[in-house]
Design a protein around this motif. Structure first.
Motif, PDB file in Angstrom:
ATOM      1  N   ILE A 110       0.828  -1.209   0.000  1.00  0.00           N
ATOM      2  CA  ILE A 110       0.000   0.000   0.000  1.00  0.00           C
ATOM      3  C   ILE A 110       0.860   1.255   0.000  1.00  0.00           C
ATOM      4  O   ILE A 110       0.405   2.309  -0.439  1.00  0.00           O
ATOM      5  CB  ILE A 110      -0.977   0.039   1.202  1.00  0.00           C
ATOM      6  CG1 ILE A 110      -0.226   0.121   2.531  1.00  0.00           C
ATOM      7  CG2 ILE A 110      -1.932  -1.130   1.161  1.00  0.00           C
ATOM      8  CD1 ILE A 110      -1.110   0.403   3.730  1.00  0.00           C
ATOM      9  N   TYR A 111       2.107   1.153   0.431  1.00  0.00           N
ATOM     10  CA  TYR A 111       2.970   2.329   0.518  1.00  0.00           C
ATOM     11  C   TYR A 111       3.591   2.698  -0.831  1.00  0.00           C
ATOM     12  O   TYR A 111       4.041   3.829  -0.992  1.00  0.00           O
ATOM     13  CB  TYR A 111       4.050   2.115   1.580  1.00  0.00           C
ATOM     14  CG  TYR A 111       3.447   1.809   2.926  1.00  0.00           C
ATOM     15  CD1 TYR A 111       2.658   2.754   3.580  1.00  0.00           C
ATOM     16  CD2 TYR A 111       3.607   0.573   3.526  1.00  0.00           C
ATOM     17  CE1 TYR A 111       2.058   2.468   4.804  1.00  0.00           C
ATOM     18  CE2 TYR A 111       3.023   0.281   4.752  1.00  0.00           C
ATOM     19  CZ  TYR A 111       2.252   1.229   5.375  1.00  0.00           C
ATOM     20  OH  TYR A 111       1.663   0.945   6.585  1.00  0.00           O
ATOM     21  N   LYS A 112       3.600   1.781  -1.769  1.00  0.00           N
ATOM     22  CA  LYS A 112       4.215   2.078  -3.071  1.00  0.00           C
ATOM     23  C   LYS A 112       3.516   3.265  -3.735  1.00  0.00           C
ATOM     24  O   LYS A 112       4.175   4.227  -4.139  1.00  0.00           O
ATOM     25  CB  LYS A 112       4.161   0.842  -3.980  1.00  0.00           C
ATOM     26  CG  LYS A 112       4.918   1.029  -5.273  1.00  0.00           C
ATOM     27  CD  LYS A 112       5.003  -0.273  -6.057  1.00  0.00           C
ATOM     28  CE  LYS A 112       5.874  -0.095  -7.277  1.00  0.00           C
ATOM     29  NZ  LYS A 112       6.056  -1.352  -8.015  1.00  0.00           N
ATOM     30  N   GLU A 113       2.217   3.233  -3.846  1.00  0.00           N
ATOM     31  CA  GLU A 113       1.481   4.357  -4.435  1.00  0.00           C
ATOM     32  C   GLU A 113       1.510   5.562  -3.499  1.00  0.00           C
ATOM     33  O   GLU A 113       1.491   6.706  -3.948  1.00  0.00           O
ATOM     34  CB  GLU A 113       0.045   3.962  -4.755  1.00  0.00           C
ATOM     35  CG  GLU A 113      -0.727   5.004  -5.533  1.00  0.00           C
ATOM     36  CD  GLU A 113      -0.103   5.367  -6.880  1.00  0.00           C
ATOM     37  OE1 GLU A 113      -0.254   6.530  -7.289  1.00  0.00           O
ATOM     38  OE2 GLU A 113       0.529   4.506  -7.524  1.00  0.00           O
ATOM     39  N   GLY A 114       1.606   5.314  -2.203  1.00  0.00           N
ATOM     40  CA  GLY A 114       1.692   6.405  -1.237  1.00  0.00           C
ATOM     41  C   GLY A 114       2.908   7.289  -1.457  1.00  0.00           C
ATOM     42  O   GLY A 114       2.828   8.515  -1.315  1.00  0.00           O
ATOM     43  N   TRP A 115       4.032   6.687  -1.831  1.00  0.00           N
ATOM     44  CA  TRP A 115       5.229   7.489  -2.112  1.00  0.00           C
ATOM     45  C   TRP A 115       5.000   8.412  -3.300  1.00  0.00           C
ATOM     46  O   TRP A 115       5.450   9.553  -3.307  1.00  0.00           O
ATOM     47  CB  TRP A 115       6.444   6.598  -2.348  1.00  0.00           C
ATOM     48  CG  TRP A 115       6.962   6.011  -1.083  1.00  0.00           C
ATOM     49  CD1 TRP A 115       6.957   4.695  -0.709  1.00  0.00           C
ATOM     50  CD2 TRP A 115       7.532   6.724   0.019  1.00  0.00           C
ATOM     51  NE1 TRP A 115       7.483   4.561   0.549  1.00  0.00           N
ATOM     52  CE2 TRP A 115       7.851   5.787   1.012  1.00  0.00           C
ATOM     53  CE3 TRP A 115       7.810   8.075   0.258  1.00  0.00           C
ATOM     54  CZ2 TRP A 115       8.431   6.152   2.230  1.00  0.00           C
ATOM     55  CZ3 TRP A 115       8.388   8.436   1.468  1.00  0.00           C
ATOM     56  CH2 TRP A 115       8.689   7.483   2.430  1.00  0.00           C
ATOM     57  N   VAL A 116       4.307   7.926  -4.298  1.00  0.00           N
ATOM     58  CA  VAL A 116       4.033   8.742  -5.484  1.00  0.00           C
ATOM     59  C   VAL A 116       3.051   9.866  -5.143  1.00  0.00           C
ATOM     60  O   VAL A 116       3.316  11.045  -5.400  1.00  0.00           O
ATOM     61  CB  VAL A 116       3.490   7.864  -6.632  1.00  0.00           C
ATOM     62  CG1 VAL A 116       3.062   8.724  -7.820  1.00  0.00           C
ATOM     63  CG2 VAL A 116       4.541   6.833  -7.051  1.00  0.00           C
ATOM     64  N   GLU A 117       1.934   9.512  -4.524  1.00  0.00           N
ATOM     65  CA  GLU A 117       0.874  10.496  -4.259  1.00  0.00           C
ATOM     66  C   GLU A 117       1.221  11.474  -3.149  1.00  0.00           C
ATOM     67  O   GLU A 117       0.856  12.650  -3.225  1.00  0.00           O
ATOM     68  CB  GLU A 117      -0.428   9.766  -3.897  1.00  0.00           C
ATOM     69  CG  GLU A 117      -1.040   9.012  -5.042  1.00  0.00           C
ATOM     70  CD  GLU A 117      -2.293   8.246  -4.641  1.00  0.00           C
ATOM     71  OE1 GLU A 117      -2.709   8.325  -3.458  1.00  0.00           O
ATOM     72  OE2 GLU A 117      -2.850   7.549  -5.501  1.00  0.00           O
TER      73      GLU A 117
END
Length: 128
Positions: A110-117
């Motif tokens: 879940i943190y992968k997209e969190g880094w982008v956003e």
């Protein structure tokens, strides 16, 4: 089984500027939009995104590398801290910011997209 991933982007700012901003409470807060209290010392503790993220600095190699222990409030007490490596690599008039996130628990993707956003997109707006 631990999870790991890597994400990267290009930001129009020098590596040293980005490195310094990551380790400065006011700049980290301004570039992400979430309140941060960070340290620029090895062993120093940090919180980010209004206390959602916490950890400590394991290694600091200016201007190119930050290594931190990292966790969120979603980690259970029996889950170990993850390891966050942030790399700042000059790329012409920009800097390639690469995040290598490892030793994550099962819910860690879940943190992968969190880094982008929550980091890359606001950082681009802030520095560009």
């Amino acid at each position: 089984m631990s999870i790991e991933f890597e994400v990267e982007t290009l930001i129009t700012a020098p590596a040293q500027t980005l490195f310094n901003a990551w380790l400065d409470s006011d700049q980290h807060t301004a570039m992400t939009g979430g309140e941060a209290h960070v340290s620029d010392e090895i062993g120093g503790a940090f919180t980010a995104w209004d206390g959602y993220i916490s950890g400590s600095n394991l290694e600091l190699s200016p201007p190119g590398r930050i290594l931190q222990s990292w966790r969120t409030v979603e980690f259970s007490d029996d889950e170990a801290d993850s390891v966050l490596e942030v790399l700042f690599e000059p790329a012409g008039d920009r800097t390639r910011v690469k995040i290598r996130h490892s030793n994550l628990p099962a819910h860690g993707m879940i943190y992968k997209e969190g880094w982008v956003e929550n980091y890359f997109e606001p950082m681009k707006d802030f520095f560009e």
